[in-house]
Enzyme design. Sequence first.
Site, short mmCIF file in Angstrom:
data_model
loop_
_atom_site.label_atom_id
_atom_site.label_comp_id
_atom_site.label_asym_id
_atom_site.label_seq_id
_atom_site.Cartn_x
_atom_site.Cartn_y
_atom_site.Cartn_z
N GLU A 64 34.68 36.00 37.07
CA GLU A 64 34.27 35.48 35.78
C GLU A 64 34.08 36.59 34.75
O GLU A 64 33.65 37.69 35.09
CB GLU A 64 32.92 34.74 35.93
CG GLU A 64 32.99 33.56 36.86
CD GLU A 64 31.62 32.98 37.18
OE1 GLU A 64 31.54 31.78 37.48
OE2 GLU A 64 30.63 33.74 37.14
N ASP A 235 25.49 27.59 41.43
CA ASP A 235 25.94 28.29 40.23
C ASP A 235 27.45 28.29 40.05
O ASP A 235 27.98 29.10 39.32
CB ASP A 235 25.39 29.72 40.22
CG ASP A 235 25.92 30.54 41.39
OD1 ASP A 235 26.65 29.97 42.23
OD2 ASP A 235 25.62 31.73 41.45
#
Lengths: 347, 347
Positions: A64, A235
């Site tokens: 990410e 998450d």
Amino acid sequence: MNLPSKQAYVPFVSVDNMMKLVLQIGVERVLADLVGEIEDDFRRWPKFDKTPRVASHSDVGVIELMPTSDGETYGFKYVNGHPSNMKKGLQTVTAFGLLADVGTGYPILLTEMTILTALRTAATSAMAAKWLAPKGAKVMALIGNGAQSEFQALAFKAICGIEEIRLYDVDAQATAKCMANLEGRGITLTACKTPQEAIEGAQIITTVTADKQYATILTDNMVGAGVHINAIGGDCPGKTELHRDILLRSSIFVEYPPQTRIEGEIQQMEADHPVTELWQVITGEGQGRKSPTEVTLFDSVGFAIEDFSALRYIHGKLAETGLFEQLDMIADPDDPRDLFGMLLRSA
Amino acid sequence: MNLPSKQAYVPFVSVDNMMKLVLQIGVERVLADLVGEIEDDFRRWPKFDKTPRVASHSDVGVIELMPTSDGETYGFKYVNGHPSNMKKGLQTVTAFGLLADVGTGYPILLTEMTILTALRTAATSAMAAKWLAPKGAKVMALIGNGAQSEFQALAFKAICGIEEIRLYDVDAQATAKCMANLEGRGITLTACKTPQEAIEGAQIITTVTADKQYATILTDNMVGAGVHINAIGGDCPGKTELHRDILLRSSIFVEYPPQTRIEGEIQQMEADHPVTELWQVITGEGQGRKSPTEVTLFDSVGFAIEDFSALRYIHGKLAETGLFEQLDMIADPDDPRDLFGMLLRSA
């Protein structure tokens, strides 16, 4: 060769220098400082350029990029999440980050962020609990005793006054490791054999497990009235820790709804399930805990502004500590139009 | 302190090492190699995880992250665009990039990319012209003689056989700088006083100017039949170089339509204005130039896959050249769950 100009150098904080910096200032002091920095940035939340992180998913994990900007400074973090890494002897989460000057686009800091992410995640959890947990909470259950667990424990001690921690992990060795690392830190530590045992008498429940899948660490009957749940492990899409029934009777607080609805515990809920943004609790625009019997839930997935705060903090420590190297990362010819000439003259 | 493990180190190519690497291999050879790498990746275009770059705009410029992945390797570039930097003696565009292993998320290369971006941009332009320009093109107009110009000139010489270049810039000093840098490279160079003069007899027109605004470098009456236009400078919202009428009578080729429609010359056109994706010309799925009188236009904005190709190329040269340093960027404790213990033991 020509020596690069001052602009060509980017201060770089290596893993070694980050560890020196944290130990020099003190772990609990760094955690408390970070809570201050994150609160400062959460107070000016609307000023930030916000976007859900840009994720590249694969079968085994995710990579990410998490950018944000306050209009003067730009920051981003690179972070991976690979639960299968542990079996290979590698970190589940590693990270590095960068700050840049919005006015020129030139980087002003590059730093390791594996350790810094562990610190900022714990600081964010403790900050949320400071605003949401029942008054006078002294006991915390810590479910999942991996790489993030000690940071959580110390943050809740330093910021929320937690005195006793009840630990549980599917792997008893992880619990033993966590307890050994926390020895002598002024926290009463109890190893537990089940999650049920861990949450006995706890006013705060922290879940921080790492499986990349739907898992039910907590079921509804385990969660008593008035508890604050700090859910860290849910998450990414397809990864949650809490049973849906817990969510249905909790007041849910999140960082950035567009990201949390995809990645957090609330991915199990309808797209319009009510949530309160944590920054609004801090500015007073939103309401925090309403009663001693309310179940509050911080559905934490981590947001770019927290990394920005952490990067700002490290940048502010450079001159004072000198704990950085200069990295020759930016080509900066004397005449900015003469990049090719710089290349030629380097021969 | 504990010595970091091998996994903790990320090979880093500094500006100095990048210059050494390029000079050691030779600029034109690097450009030709990059065309090969980019073509290889364009041929397997559907395999890539693609997204428009993530841009953070301000009044004075833009900071962008450009990620992509082929499923095995992940890459991204950080790049800024600040036209006002030149007046401050800074580069308009600076960049760095990273490759990581998708299987573990661990970085495997960090490198300067200011120089590498200049090289890959020129290589991409020349690659497009190889497929689109009229047969036997020998003369190119080069409008805009800034930091990218010499790289364009050498790429078109090395890949397309350009023998003569007619240069124009609003600043005659930029033209003089470009000509001095290209001296002795086997290209006939002519400085021109107007864009009109520069395009006389040119089969290829390259526009590479840097103003962050709508500018009309070329008007319709300047562009003759059969010309190939290589438009580099229109590469962010509000920034174009060509008059709309030119676009109306050109066959337009782009990298990644969702990005080009926002940033390229075609931001002036309807959202469904027909374009051909360059990768499809290379695989044969799309048609390139249809006749000697057709005007072809490569509306180039730069795409993440080109950076990925360039990063792969540099990564492949590490062992052979040894031109890198090892950067202590990834915290990697012996026991991956014991990040905190690593911190403690570093004392």
